[in-house]
Design an enzyme around this catalytic site. Structure first.
Site, PDB file in Angstrom:
ATOM      1  N   TRP A   1     -15.096 -39.781 -10.258  1.00  0.00           N
ATOM      2  CA  TRP A   1     -15.375 -39.510 -11.177  1.00  0.00           C
ATOM      3  C   TRP A   1     -15.400 -37.914 -11.719  1.00  0.00           C
ATOM      4  CZ3 TRP A   1     -21.332 -41.068  -8.518  1.00  0.00           C
ATOM      5  CH2 TRP A   1     -21.611 -42.212  -7.992  1.00  0.00           C
TER       6      TRP A   1
ATOM      7  N   GLU B   1      -5.854 -19.627   1.504  1.00  0.00           N
ATOM      8  CA  GLU B   1      -5.639 -19.789   0.502  1.00  0.00           C
ATOM      9  C   GLU B   1      -5.040 -21.128  -0.038  1.00  0.00           C
ATOM     10  OE1 GLU B   1      -4.057 -17.767  -2.803  1.00  0.00           O
ATOM     11  OE2 GLU B   1      -6.051 -17.177  -1.547  1.00  0.00           O
TER      12      GLU B   1
ATOM     13  N   ASN C   1     -12.237 -37.582  -5.911  1.00  0.00           N
ATOM     14  CA  ASN C   1     -13.683 -38.423  -6.404  1.00  0.00           C
ATOM     15  C   ASN C   1     -12.970 -39.148  -7.628  1.00  0.00           C
ATOM     16  OD1 ASN C   1     -15.687 -40.371  -7.061  1.00  0.00           O
ATOM     17  ND2 ASN C   1     -17.015 -38.547  -6.350  1.00  0.00           N
TER      18      ASN C   1
ATOM     19  N   HIS D   1     -17.593 -46.586  -2.632  1.00  0.00           N
ATOM     20  CA  HIS D   1     -17.121 -46.100  -3.772  1.00  0.00           C
ATOM     21  C   HIS D   1     -15.191 -46.072  -3.105  1.00  0.00           C
ATOM     22  CE1 HIS D   1     -16.508 -44.021  -7.300  1.00  0.00           C
ATOM     23  NE2 HIS D   1     -16.231 -42.430  -6.493  1.00  0.00           N
TER      24      HIS D   1
ATOM     25  N   GLN E   1     -14.106 -40.974 -14.536  1.00  0.00           N
ATOM     26  CA  GLN E   1     -14.487 -42.298 -14.437  1.00  0.00           C
ATOM     27  C   GLN E   1     -15.484 -42.438 -15.739  1.00  0.00           C
ATOM     28  OE1 GLN E   1     -15.610 -44.344 -10.724  1.00  0.00           O
ATOM     29  NE2 GLN E   1     -16.523 -45.660 -12.034  1.00  0.00           N
TER      30      GLN E   1
ATOM     31  N   CYS F   1     -13.394 -47.383 -10.218  1.00  0.00           N
ATOM     32  CA  CYS F   1     -13.085 -46.619  -9.470  1.00  0.00           C
ATOM     33  C   CYS F   1     -11.472 -46.944  -8.856  1.00  0.00           C
ATOM     34  CB  CYS F   1     -14.652 -46.051  -8.824  1.00  0.00           C
ATOM     35  SG  CYS F   1     -14.496 -47.730  -7.764  1.00  0.00           S
TER      36      CYS F   1
END
Length: 503
Positions: free
Chosen positions: A287, A312, A285, A261, A99, A105
Site C-alpha cells: 500500500w 542509523e 506493505n 494481505h 497499490q 497486493c
C-alpha cells in the site's frame, strides 16, 4: 540417452536453456513479436494499439468497477497524463509505487522483492525501452508461464479517471514502469479483474521461473532464521502473508497489520539489544503506507537500546509502509513465508551449484489417467508415474533434505479467474528389485502392498504444491494425482535434486 539417474520421461531443465521458451529465446504471447511490431510502427509512423488487449472495458474485466466508475474511465497514453513521462526515474525501487484499487497486493509485494535483484528484474523488465528515441507506444515484458518464458507486448494506454491511473499508483507522477508492468501481467491473466486475489508464490515463480518453497509460520522449522538469512545471501525473493479475517474485505488490525494481505520481506538482520542478540525482519506493505506499531516499529522505544550504528543503518521513520519486527512476532502474526530463487542454491548452506533441476509435463484425463489419490485403490495406479534413482547417501553435514519436488497445475483457460484448481498432491514409493515391472506402469497390486516413502502433507486446492524430502539410495516412483478421480488437468512436475546424491 538421458544421463544416469534422470527421471524417466523427465528432461533436465538445463538442456532447454536456449530453446524456444527459454529466457534468452522466449515465446511470443499470441504470436506478437515486439521487434517486428516496433519496426512496423516506426516505419508507418503510428503508435501501437494492442488488439489482443484492447484499451476498453474488456481489458478491465467484470465486477471490478461500478458502472458509474466505468463511465468515467478514459484510456490515456502517459504523454497525455504528464508532460514529460519516463519509463523509470533514476532506478527501480519498491518505493516507486503503491497499490491502487485492484486487489493485487500479492503481485505488487512480489515486485517489491524483485526490485532488490537487478539480474532477475532485467529478465522481467527488458532495458532500452522508454518514451525517447523510436517511441511508438509499444512496450514489452517477460514472464515465466507454466514451463516457458513468454514475451508480452502491450500498448501504453492506461485506464484513468480524472487524468490519473486507477490501478497501481506511481509516487513520481512521471514514472510509468509500475503501471506498464501491471498492465502486461493483466494481459497474461486475461484482464485487470483477473488479477484480483492471488498468492505471492504465483507471482514470484512467474518472475523467476525458479524454485519456490513455502514455510508455514504457524509451525516454523528450527532453522527458519538460517533459511531466511541464506535466502537473502543467495538473492531469493521473499514475502509473507497475514491470515484472513472474518470479513471478506481487508481490515486493519489494532497492531497496524492488514488481514489477508501480502508483504515483502526486505531485510533480515541480527542486532544487539540490552546485551542480547535479537533477530529482526524488515517488511514492506505494498500500500506504500500502513505499518506495524508493536516492538521494533518506527516509533518503538526499543530502538534506543541498540548501538547508534545499528540504529542509523536500520531505522527509518518515514511513512513508507516499511517496518521492522522480531522473528517471533513474524511467526505469530503471519501465516506463510514464501522463498523463491532462480535456482535451488538457497535451499542449503554451502550448496551453490550442487543442485540439478529436472522437469516433466503430464496430464490427468478423466477415465484413463486420472485415478485420484490413494483412497481410490482400484484406480490410483492409472495416474501418471515417474521413476527416479538416488545413487548415493547424503552426508550428515548436509542435514536431512536432498530433494525438493514441486507439482504445478497448468490451466487450459485464458482468464485466470475461470481457472479451476483441483486438490492436488503426490506420493513417492520405493521400488525394490522384486517390484520391477516387465513393462509399463506399476499395477494396482504394487501400490496396495506398499507404504509411501514420502508424500505431500495434504492435498490442497492450489496452483502448486511442494515438499522438501529425504530419500535414501534406491529407486522410486513418484505418482502425482488429484484428490478425486476423473478430474482432467495438465500439470508440471519439477524435481530439484542434490547432485551429490545423483538422483
Amino acid at each position: 540417452m538421458p544421463p544416469p539417474g534422470v527421471c524417466l520421461n523427465i528432461v533436465e531443465a538445463r538442456h532447454k536453456q536456449d530453446g524456444q521458451g527459454s529466457i534468452s529465446n522466449p515465446s511470443f504471447l499470441f504470436g506478437q513479436d515486439y521487434l517486428q511490431l516496433k519496426e512496423f510502427c516506426i516505419t508507418k509512423r503510428v503508435k501501437f494499439i494492442d488488439n489482443m488487449f484492447p484499451p476498453d472495458m474488456r481489458s478491465i474485466g467484470q465486477g471490478l468497477l461500478s458502472p458509474s466508475h466505468l463511465a468515467h474511465v478514459v484510456w490515456l497514453r502517459p504523454a497525455k497524463i504528464v508532460q514529460n513521462p519516463s519509463f523509470v526515474v533514476r532506478e527501480f525501487s519498491r518505493f516507486d509505487f503503491c497499490q491502487g484499487i485492484l486487489g493485487n497486493c500479492w503481485f505488487l509485494a512480489s515486485i517489491g522483492a524483485l526490485t532488490f535483484h537487478d539480474k532477475i528484474l532485467m529478465q522481467v523488465v527488458p532495458v532500452k525501452q522508454g518514451f525517447e528515441e523510436n517511441y511508438c507506444g509499444l512496450f514489452h515484458f517477460r514472464f515465466w508461464r507454466f514451463g516457458k518464458w513468454v514475451d508480452v507486448v502491450i500498448d501504453d494506454k492506461l485506464p484513468t479517471i480524472n487524468g490519473r491511473p486507477i490501478f497501481v499508483q506511481s509516487k513520481k507522477q512521471n514514472e510509468f514502469w509500475p503501471s506498464l508492468l501491471e498492465k502486461a501481467y493483466a494481459k497474461v491473466c486475461g484482464s485487470y479483474a483477473d488479477m484480483n486475489a492471488g498468492t505471492l508464490a504465483e507471482a514470484m515463480v512467474d518472475f523467476t521461473g525458479g524454485v519456490h518453497m513455502c514455510i508455514q509460520l504457524s509451525n516454523p522449522p528450527s532453522d527458519l532464521w538460517e533459511s531466511m538469512s541464506r535466502a537473502g545471501r543467495f538473492g531469493a525473493l521473499m514475502g509473507c502473508s497475514t491470515p484472513k479475517g472474518e470479513s471478506p474485505s481487508l481490515s486493519l488490525c489494532p497492531n497496524g497489520l492488514v488481514q489477508g494481505h501480502a508483504y515483502t520481506v526486505t531485510g533480515v538482520i541480527q542486532v544487539m539489544s540490552r546485551g542480547k542478540p535479537v533477530k529482526i525482519v524488515r517488511l514492506w506493505n505494498p500500500w506504500g503506507k500502513g505499518e506495524w506499531n508493536g516492538d521494533w516499529s518506527d516509533q518503538s522505544s526499543i530502538w534506543k537500546t541498540v548501538s547508534p550504528q545499528d540504529r542509523e543503518k536500520c531505522l527509518s521513520v518515514a511513512e513508507d509502509g516499511e517496518f521492522w519486527m522480531t522473528l517471533e512476532d513474524l511467526c505469530e502474526f503471519y501465516t506463510e513465508l514464501d522463498l523463491c530463487g532462480l535456482n535451488p542454491d538457497f535451499l542449503d548452506e554451502d550448496s551453490s551449484g550442487l543442485w540439478r533441476s529436472s522437469i516433466a509435463e503430464g496430464r490427468w484425463v478423466a477415465g484413463t489417467t486420472a485415478g485420484g489419490c490413494m483412497n481410490n485403490r482400484e484406480t490410483f495406479w492409472t495416474n501418471p508415474q515417474f521413476r527416479i534413482k538416488v545413487w548415493k547417501e547424503i552426508s550428515t553435514r548436509t542435514a536431512a533434505k536432498n530433494m525438493l519436488v514441486s507439482l504445478m497445475q497448468k490451466p487450459d483457460k485464458r482468464n485466470r479467474r475461470l481457472v479451476q484448481n483441483f486438490h492436488i498432491g503426490f506420493t513417492v514409493f520405493e521400488v525394490k528389485e522384486k517390484d520391477q515391472p516387465h513393462k509399463g506402469k506399476f499395477p494396482a497390486s504394487f501400490f496396495s502392498a506398499q507404504k509411501p516413502a514420502a508424500q505431500t502433507k495434504t492435498f490442497i486446492n492450489a496452483r502448486e504444491v511442494m515438499e522438501f524430502l529425504t530419500l535414501m539410495p534406491g529407486e522410486y516412483v513418484i505418482v502425482p494425482s488429484t484428490f478425486n478421480p476423473n478430474e482432467t488437468s495438465s500439470f508440471i512436475l519439477t524435481i530439484n535434486c542434490r547432485t551429490e546424491t545423483l538422483c
